[in-house]
Design an enzyme around this catalytic site. Structure first.
Site, mmCIF file in Angstrom:
data_model
loop_
_atom_site.group_PDB
_atom_site.id
_atom_site.type_symbol
_atom_site.label_atom_id
_atom_site.label_comp_id
_atom_site.label_asym_id
_atom_site.label_seq_id
_atom_site.Cartn_x
_atom_site.Cartn_y
_atom_site.Cartn_z
ATOM 1 N N HIS A 25 1.113 -0.998 0.014
ATOM 2 C CA HIS A 25 -0.198 -0.312 -0.249
ATOM 3 C C HIS A 25 1.100 0.875 -0.141
ATOM 4 O O HIS A 25 0.613 1.898 -0.743
ATOM 5 C CB HIS A 25 -0.749 0.156 1.471
ATOM 6 C CG HIS A 25 -1.427 0.964 1.326
ATOM 7 N ND1 HIS A 25 -3.641 1.665 1.352
ATOM 8 C CD2 HIS A 25 -1.402 2.624 1.735
ATOM 9 C CE1 HIS A 25 -3.907 2.596 1.443
ATOM 10 N NE2 HIS A 25 -2.712 2.993 1.522
ATOM 11 N N GLU A 26 1.321 1.512 0.614
ATOM 12 C CA GLU A 26 2.561 2.901 1.102
ATOM 13 C C GLU A 26 3.656 2.546 0.151
ATOM 14 O O GLU A 26 3.786 4.047 -0.755
ATOM 15 C CB GLU A 26 3.637 2.551 2.530
ATOM 16 C CG GLU A 26 2.719 1.896 3.489
ATOM 17 C CD GLU A 26 1.687 3.375 3.865
ATOM 18 O OE1 GLU A 26 1.940 4.869 3.163
ATOM 19 O OE2 GLU A 26 0.599 3.759 4.349
ATOM 20 N N HIS A 29 1.735 4.490 -2.358
ATOM 21 C CA HIS A 29 2.238 6.126 -2.973
ATOM 22 C C HIS A 29 3.833 6.069 -3.282
ATOM 23 O O HIS A 29 3.862 6.979 -3.957
ATOM 24 C CB HIS A 29 1.852 6.084 -0.874
ATOM 25 C CG HIS A 29 0.693 6.383 -0.371
ATOM 26 N ND1 HIS A 29 -0.725 6.431 -1.394
ATOM 27 C CD2 HIS A 29 0.258 5.588 0.695
ATOM 28 C CE1 HIS A 29 -1.565 6.133 -0.913
ATOM 29 N NE2 HIS A 29 -1.477 5.662 0.371
#
Length: 377
Positions: A25-26, A29
């Site tokens: 997820h990170e 980003h």
């Protein structure tokens, strides 16, 4: 007899589920931010005190922190890991500070950077489901034309008690047409005790039968209970049909959308009181289910990872300030207004959002604790 995995499986299962999913997820980003030239000051898996870390040649501090309940990317210009903007600092930033700063990137770039995290979790979910469909095929009725025909009844059947007979073809539920038996299941499973009308075809004649969906509390081998809606009918048997990778991706996306609909329905039912707040779960329950699914073998565990990945994406996209969805809501407002939301309005929104998130964490943690055997549940 209830089965309980050893304690180490709960710990390992939890870390194997949340660790990779939070990292991906990170990473979503981070990679999109880097693609757009935005600098990253920190990439953290977990919160709180740093346990281990290193700094790369771009100046990004990569670290693993003590509390394994999430993670964050702190981009250049962020005043805190949640990317809550400081209007004064943004306005007074020097040219050097503006270069590569997240908050000085164009609106569409910021939106894509924020959306990239949940999007990565969605991609992981679809990839796992697509792999299952490719390996196992998709379930199809032996005779698709007969899939909505009542073949037989369960021992306890509210449909039979309401006057439905074997051989009846179900055409619609509450006026909405059903094409497959799965359509019937979708309109019943999450709605125990709901009053519905079923449109039938019997011997060439159309009729409508009112039915109150039955309620069944089903338990798995670990004693986890789920309250389900049941009509007590069976259709014909099914087989698995081989599909190619492209079709599998489409089926995986369709299945993911169905799961999101179920999540939305569940939340609405909790808000309206149709379901108990105790059905919500948090980190402790995730750890419990992680260990249980790990004990069942790799396939159930991987399927569970896909479900949690989709849940992470769904939760993060909720329009709550401090979550990804909250940032996207502010960007949407900025696009409509042609200017950012006022600093005071943003400050109060973020304070409210953080309070909601913390309150939710308290509620789900209490729910998790009271279900532990030490409390007699």
């Amino acid at each position: 007899m209830l089965e309980s995995p050893p304690f180490w499986m709960y710990v390992i299962g939890f870390l194997l589920v949340l660790g990779p999913l939070v990292t991906l997820h990170e990473l979503g980003h981070y990679l999109v931010g880097r693609w757009f030239g935005v600098g990253a000051e920190a990439f953290s898996i977990g919160f709180g005190r740093e346990l281990i870390g290193w700094t790369d040649k771009r100046g990004t501090r990569w670290k693993i922190a003590a509390i394994p309940l999430g993670g964050y990317v702190q981009f250049k210009g962020d005043m805190n890991p949640a990317s809550i903007p400081d209007a004064e600092a943004i306005e007074n930033a020097s040219p050097e500070e503006r270069e590569g700063s997240f908050h000085h990137a164009s609106l569409w770039k910021r939106a894509l950077i924020v959306f990239a995290g949940p999007a990565t979790n969605i991609i992981v979910t679809i990839a796992i489901f697509a792999a299952f469909f490719t390996a196992m095929g998709r379930p199809v009725a032996l005779d698709p034309a007969e899939t909505t025909v009542v073949n037989r009844f369960a021992d306890v059947s509210v449909a039979r008690d309401a006057g439905i007979e074997e051989g009846d073809r179900i055409l619609a539920i509450d006026g909405e047409k059903v094409a497959t038996f799965q359509d019937i299941t979708d309109k019943v499973m999450l709605y125990p005790n709901k009053r519905i009308s079923i449109d039938l075809e019997r011997d060439g004649n159309a009729l409508t039968v009112p039915v109150t969906i039955g309620e069944a509390v089903e338990s798995d081998r670990f004693g986890n209970e789920m309250r389900m809606g049941r009509l007590g009918i069976y259709s014909q048997e099914f087989k698995f049909e081989t599909v190619g990778p492209i079709v599998a991706v489409g089926l995986a996306a369709e299945h993911s959308v169905d799961l999101v609909r179920m999540m939305v329905t569940g939340i609405v039912q909790i808000v309206t009181g149709d379901r108990s707040l105790q059905e919500m779960g948090g980190p402790i329950k995730i750890a419990k289910y992680s260990g249980e699914q790990l004990s069942l073998g790799p396939l159930p565990f991987i399927n569970f990872i896909a479900l949690i990945s989709l849940n992470l994406a769904f939760i993060n996209l909720l329009p709550i300030p401090a979550l990804d969805g909250g940032h996207l809501a502010f960007y949407a407002a900025e696009a409509v207004r042609k200017k950012p939301v006022s600093p005071r309005g943003m400050e109060w929104a973020y304070r409210t959002g953080v309070a909601l998130v913390l309150m939710l964490m308290v509620v789900v943690t209490v729910n998790d604790l009271v279900t532990l055997p030490i409390f007699g549940s």
